[in-house]
Design a protein around this motif. Structure first.
Motif, PDB file in Angstrom:
ATOM      1  N   SER A 303       5.919  -4.545   7.766  1.00  0.00           N
ATOM      2  CA  SER A 303       6.056  -3.250   8.437  1.00  0.00           C
ATOM      3  C   SER A 303       6.657  -2.198   7.502  1.00  0.00           C
ATOM      4  N   ALA A 304       7.507  -2.644   6.570  1.00  0.00           N
ATOM      5  CA  ALA A 304       8.150  -1.701   5.652  1.00  0.00           C
ATOM      6  C   ALA A 304       7.182  -1.167   4.604  1.00  0.00           C
ATOM      7  N   ILE A 305       6.163  -1.975   4.267  1.00  0.00           N
ATOM      8  CA  ILE A 305       5.199  -1.565   3.247  1.00  0.00           C
ATOM      9  C   ILE A 305       3.951  -1.048   3.952  1.00  0.00           C
ATOM     10  N   GLN A 306       3.959   0.227   4.263  1.00  0.00           N
ATOM     11  CA  GLN A 306       2.871   0.834   5.015  1.00  0.00           C
ATOM     12  C   GLN A 306       2.524   2.196   4.440  1.00  0.00           C
ATOM     13  N   ILE A 307       1.240   2.472   4.363  1.00  0.00           N
ATOM     14  CA  ILE A 307       0.791   3.802   3.975  1.00  0.00           C
ATOM     15  C   ILE A 307       1.316   4.804   4.994  1.00  0.00           C
ATOM     16  N   PHE A 464      -2.418   3.624  -1.369  1.00  0.00           N
ATOM     17  CA  PHE A 464      -1.794   2.305  -1.431  1.00  0.00           C
ATOM     18  C   PHE A 464      -0.275   2.420  -1.343  1.00  0.00           C
ATOM     19  N   ALA A 465       0.325   1.424  -0.707  1.00  0.00           N
ATOM     20  CA  ALA A 465       1.773   1.374  -0.515  1.00  0.00           C
ATOM     21  C   ALA A 465       2.321   0.128  -1.180  1.00  0.00           C
ATOM     22  N   SER A 466       3.490   0.256  -1.800  1.00  0.00           N
ATOM     23  CA  SER A 466       4.117  -0.870  -2.476  1.00  0.00           C
ATOM     24  C   SER A 466       5.599  -0.579  -2.640  1.00  0.00           C
TER      25      SER A 466
END
Length: 725
Positions: A303-307, A464-466
């Motif tokens: 959930s924390a790594i979201q676009i 992209f999310a990271s």
């Protein structure tokens, strides 16, 4: 070394300012945050443009000429298994007029003064050494020629050098005798280097210089190190994420058998004992107060790594992709897909640790590290020593992949050694190595595109999310993520490489996690390429076109594009690619350009029950120039195996704030049975200058496999690990 002053490019200036001058960095960011970000991103995309940042003024800092051969070459780069030492020996031997077996290469201790200005990593070692190491070797050659002329009583121009011997007529002297008694060398102007066609060893498949030591199990790794009178240390590590050390109860541990001392610092507690077993037993008896704010689970991490969360950065834009894609929503011509990758461990064979001896205001630390200079500074700062009073002795690495960019273990061992006044060996156990890893961050990717009526891509977007890759590492501290914004390392491979598309953009989202994620081999390349190349395959299917032809149609005819086209057509022909399943097997294609090195891959897969099996793999790579073709092939083969493991099987989870798995086995990795039966690699020397090799071949592996599975089963795998899908 004498010579004309060299100009420094803006690209190099940015990096040196970032690494060495915080004031310059802060001022630059305040004035131009996005230009700095994009300049840094350009460096990460093309690290081959970074020259070596250490001292190249004096060949005698690098070479040691003894009375008898071999000559010793002290390397400021460490050998992680990629064959860097072998390539360095080849570069030196040809210009120095010796055979490779007449050079013995060793890791340079920091006390030698030959210290790498950055680190070992980023696939930059051979590319960075290409010019300076040949120049150093050629300069030393001329220094030896001059001294030989003096000792033989002949004109320097009459001296012939061959296989470590200087001769003129019937007179001759080996290099060792030439150097005897010379206390001050005359360093000439840098001589002209040989043409590539005249090299005997560069460009040839020279055997690895470390092969025998590794096959025979010689004690060359950090974990093998011993010192006289050595004791054993163990540091209590948290088994939960997001916790802070709050103190410890050590009474019981102090009474345990073999315990010499329990050491309590502000940020850790450790034991020193007479044996490893006694140190571990006493450590288990220590009760630590770990302070934490909340519980974490895998779902929380995902959930924390979201676009849409965190810091947003536009890293690439051409044309008007936003407007075209927005309009496509209205006419239902928008094609979208979401991809993801999980947490991944380094899972290297040798756990982290160090052997330290601190006595009389001096410290010696022996360990596997990619950052000799930084490790020295960390130890010196913690002990309150001058840096020159700390000697870091690097060893061969039992697996690096970015894990050895973090060396708190050196500080732990040094602090424990000072506390007892004796050498201390302190290593993580396997559980701690998994839980204290600095992981490959999870990612999420959203791709959108619109196809024209003719079946070409009119517009495309990659978001992209990271979490962190470069930042929150010792090499680049965490505060830089606040200053610079999005983590540049996550962007590696994230841009759209198809500049034949008229409208495209890439957007990065930098998110936060409660534990360290950091450098992992190729940084963001594996996950980004998996998403982009899988989506390109989906678009080819939607357009009703052969995937390789579809790729070629969208590549521009500039220099970068031509090199990419060359590796694509090479691997197509090598594999005899077919766009349909046959006899229970199917092929998948993917390509990427990383650090200036284009790579293309075809994977052939079959199903064994519900298990995916990669039977064959073909790869074409253009590293610019292959200093050692066998080693380039070996790196491609290794990246294919590592890519299969990472893309298909590897995944870390978080349960009740505890990172799991904690041992091999439950942490699933590729085994021998999962390796392709055949791997073929074609090398294209496209520029005449070596570029990156160690990481670029990882890029296309996951997508090539997933695309093959689609052709075989009709199932589109959009989430790594693929074996879970």
């Amino acid at each position: 070394m004498k010579g004309k002053a060299k100009k420094i490019s803006r690209r190099k200036f940015v990096v040196r300012s970032l690494l060495g001058g915080g004031g310059i960095l802060l001022g630059t960011v305040i004035l131009a945050r996005n230009p700095l970000r994009r300049a840094l991103y350009g460096v990460l995309e093309n690290p081959k443009n970074l020259t070596y940042l250490g001292d190249i003024s004096d060949p005698m800092l690098w070479f040691e000429i003894r009375p008898e051969l071999p000559i010793i070459l002290h390397s400021p780069k460490v050998e992680m298994g990629q064959g860097t030492f072998t390539g360095m020996v080849q570069l030196a031997a040809d210009e120095l007029e010796v055979r490779p077996d007449q050079i013995l290469i060793k890791h340079a201790e920091s006390a030698s003064g030959n210290i790498d200005g950055l680190s070992t990593g980023g696939s930059t070692s051979i590319a960075g050494f290409w010019q300076p190491l040949r120049e150093l070797s050629a300069t030393l050659r001329e220094m030896l020629r001059t001294e030989a002329g003096k000792k033989l009583g002949v004109a320097t121009a009459d001296i012939r050098l061959e296989e470590g011997v200087a001769s003129a007529g019937l007179k001759s002297l080996p290099y060792g005798q030439i150097a005897q008694g010379v206390t001050e060398w005359e360093i000439p102007e840098t001589p002209a280097l040989k043409e590539i066609k005249d090299y005997k060893f560069i460009g040839k498949p020279v055997p690895r210089v470390d092969l025998e030591a590794k096959v025979m199990g010689e004690p060359i790794f950090g974990m093998d190190a011993v010192l006289p009178g050595m004791l054993y240390g163990a540091v209590v590590q948290p088994d939960k994420v997001g916790v802070v050390f709050g103190g410890a109860e050590i009474t019981q541990a102090e009474k345990m058998p073999g315990v010499v001392k329990v050491v309590v610092e502000d940020d850790f507690v450790g034991v020193v004992a007479n044996s490893y077993t006694e140190a571990e037993a006493a450590k288990a008896a220590i009760k630590v107060d770990w302070k934490r704010e909340r519980e974490w689970t895998t779902a929380d991490i995902k959930s924390a790594i979201q676009i849409g969360k965190g810091d947003k950065m536009l890293i690439q834009k051409e044309g008007r992709p936003g407007g075209i894609l927005e309009d496509a929503k209205d006419d239902s011509s928008l094609i979208t897909a979401t991809y993801s990758s999980p947490l991944g461990a380094h899972a290297q064979l040798e756990p982290n640790g160090a052997v330290a001896s601190v006595e009389g205001g001096k410290a010696t630390v022996i360990l596997s590290t990619q950052v000799v200079k930084l490790t020295r500074k960390e130890v010196a700062d913690r002990l309150g020593f001058k840096e020159e009073d700390v000697n870091i002795v690097p060893t061969y690495l039992g697996g690096g992949f970015g894990r050895r960019l973090h060396t708190p273990n050196a500080v732990h061992a040094a602090v424990l050694s000072r506390a007892v006044g004796k050498p201390v060996k302190c290593f993580l156990n396997r559980k701690e190595e998994f839980q204290k890893d600095t992981f490959r961050p999870p990612t999420q990717h959203q791709l959108s595109a619109k196809l024209s009526e003719a079946g070409s891509i009119e517009a495309i977007e990659h978001q992209f999310a990271s979490s962190d890759v470069m930042f929150n590492a010792a090499l680049l501290p965490g505060f830089l993520s606040t200053i610079v914004g999005s983590d540049i390392g996550t962007m590696r491979g994230g841009r759209i490489q198809y500049s034949g598309i008229p409208n495209y953009r890439a957007i990065s989202w930098h998110c936060e996690l409660p534990f360290a994620t950091s450098w992992w081999r190729s940084l963001g390349l594996l996950a980004n390429t998996f998403a982009i190349e899988s989506f390109m395959d989906e678009l080819a299917v939607a357009a009703g076109k052969d995937p390789i032809a579809f790729h070629l149609d969208h590549i521009a005819d500039n220099e970068e594009g031509k090199r990419l086209k060359n590796v694509i057509t090479a691997v197509r022909d090598l594999a005899a690619f077919r766009d349909s399943a046959r006899d229970g097997r199917a092929m998948g294609f993917a390509c990427s350009t990383d650090a200036g090195t284009p790579v293309a891959m075809v994977a052939e897969v079959r199903m064994e029950g519900k298990e995916i099996r990669v039977d064959k793999a073909w790869m074409a790579i253009d590293p610019g120039f292959a200093v050692n073709p066998d080693q380039v092939r070996a790196q491609c083969e290794g990246c294919i195996i590592m890519g299969i493991s990472a893309a298909m099987y590897e995944e870390m989870r978080v349960e009740d704030s505890e990172l799991k798995p904690i041992i091999y086995g439950p942490y699933r990795m590729a085994q021998m049975k999962h390796s392709p039966k055949e791997i073929e690699v074609e090398i294209i020397n496209g520029t005449g200058k070596p570029g990156a090799v160690g990481e670029p071949p990882l890029g296309p592996v996951g997508a090539a496999i997933a695309n093959a599975v689609f052709r075989l089963t009709g199932q589109r795998l959009r989430e790594m690990p693929l074996a879970r899908g």
